[in-house]
Design a protein around this motif. Structure first.
Motif, PDB file in Angstrom:
ATOM      1  N   UNK A 136     -45.777 -27.890 -61.560  1.00 15.67           N
ATOM      2  CA  UNK A 136     -45.376 -28.386 -60.244  1.00 15.67           C
ATOM      3  C   UNK A 136     -46.414 -27.953 -59.222  1.00 15.67           C
ATOM      4  N   UNK A 137     -46.615 -28.791 -58.246  1.00 13.17           N
ATOM      5  CA  UNK A 137     -47.553 -28.474 -57.184  1.00 13.17           C
ATOM      6  C   UNK A 137     -46.928 -27.411 -56.293  1.00 13.17           C
ATOM      7  N   UNK A 138     -47.600 -26.266 -56.189  1.00 17.21           N
ATOM      8  CA  UNK A 138     -47.081 -25.161 -55.383  1.00 17.21           C
ATOM      9  C   UNK A 138     -47.788 -25.057 -54.035  1.00 17.21           C
ATOM     10  N   UNK A 139     -49.043 -25.524 -53.978  1.00 14.58           N
ATOM     11  CA  UNK A 139     -49.847 -25.331 -52.772  1.00 14.58           C
ATOM     12  C   UNK A 139     -51.032 -26.282 -52.801  1.00 14.58           C
ATOM     13  N   UNK A 140     -51.447 -26.739 -51.632  1.00 14.54           N
ATOM     14  CA  UNK A 140     -52.704 -27.477 -51.536  1.00 14.54           C
ATOM     15  C   UNK A 140     -53.313 -27.338 -50.158  1.00 14.54           C
ATOM     16  N   UNK A 141     -54.612 -27.525 -50.116  1.00 14.84           N
ATOM     17  CA  UNK A 141     -55.371 -27.523 -48.866  1.00 14.84           C
ATOM     18  C   UNK A 141     -56.226 -28.783 -48.841  1.00 14.84           C
ATOM     19  N   UNK A 142     -56.383 -29.362 -47.673  1.00 10.35           N
ATOM     20  CA  UNK A 142     -57.279 -30.505 -47.482  1.00 10.35           C
ATOM     21  C   UNK A 142     -58.640 -29.957 -47.076  1.00 10.35           C
ATOM     22  N   UNK A 143     -59.682 -30.447 -47.729  1.00 12.11           N
ATOM     23  CA  UNK A 143     -61.044 -30.003 -47.431  1.00 12.11           C
ATOM     24  C   UNK A 143     -61.876 -31.188 -46.944  1.00 12.11           C
ATOM     25  N   UNK A 144     -62.926 -30.891 -46.191  1.00 14.16           N
ATOM     26  CA  UNK A 144     -63.771 -31.949 -45.627  1.00 14.16           C
ATOM     27  C   UNK A 144     -64.520 -32.731 -46.693  1.00 14.16           C
ATOM     28  N   UNK A 145     -64.980 -32.025 -47.723  1.00 12.64           N
ATOM     29  CA  UNK A 145     -65.781 -32.677 -48.756  1.00 12.64           C
ATOM     30  C   UNK A 145     -65.687 -31.886 -50.058  1.00 12.64           C
ATOM     31  N   UNK A 146     -66.311 -32.426 -51.086  1.00 17.56           N
ATOM     32  CA  UNK A 146     -66.246 -31.803 -52.404  1.00 17.56           C
ATOM     33  C   UNK A 146     -66.832 -30.393 -52.393  1.00 17.56           C
ATOM     34  N   UNK A 147     -67.928 -30.214 -51.694  1.00 20.07           N
ATOM     35  CA  UNK A 147     -68.578 -28.907 -51.636  1.00 20.07           C
ATOM     36  C   UNK A 147     -67.646 -27.841 -51.064  1.00 20.07           C
ATOM     37  N   UNK A 148     -66.977 -28.175 -49.970  1.00 17.83           N
ATOM     38  CA  UNK A 148     -66.031 -27.229 -49.368  1.00 17.83           C
ATOM     39  C   UNK A 148     -64.866 -26.949 -50.310  1.00 17.83           C
TER      40      UNK A 148
END
Length: 83
Positions: free
Chosen positions: A45-57
């Protein structure tokens, strides 16, 4: 958009990864087609996520999260976006 995420596996372990499509990636893990680690630990199950600007970040953040202790990851999950 790129995402870094933490999954909670059926055996209560945590898995951290990166993706461009969060919903599809979780589904892939649950179909047994994701990372080798999660195949034997389904369902996840998905417990946490963050949105990032790009793949490198996202990859840098993934590496940083993987260095955290389990307690630190659980603290992050508790303070973050819970799905």
């Amino acid at each position: 958009m790129d995402y870094v995420y933490i999954l909670r596996c059926a055996d209560d372990t945590l898995y951290t990864g990166y993706t461009k499509d969060l919903a599809r990636r979780v589904q892939t893990h649950n179909e047994g087609k994701g990372a080798k680690y999660t195949r034997a630990r389904r369902p996840v199950t998905l417990a946490y996520h963050e949105v990032c600007r790009d793949k490198s970040e996202a990859l840098r953040r993934e590496a940083a999260i993987k260095k955290l202790t389990r307690a630190e990851k659980l603290d992050l999950i508790g303070k973050g976006i819970i799905s």
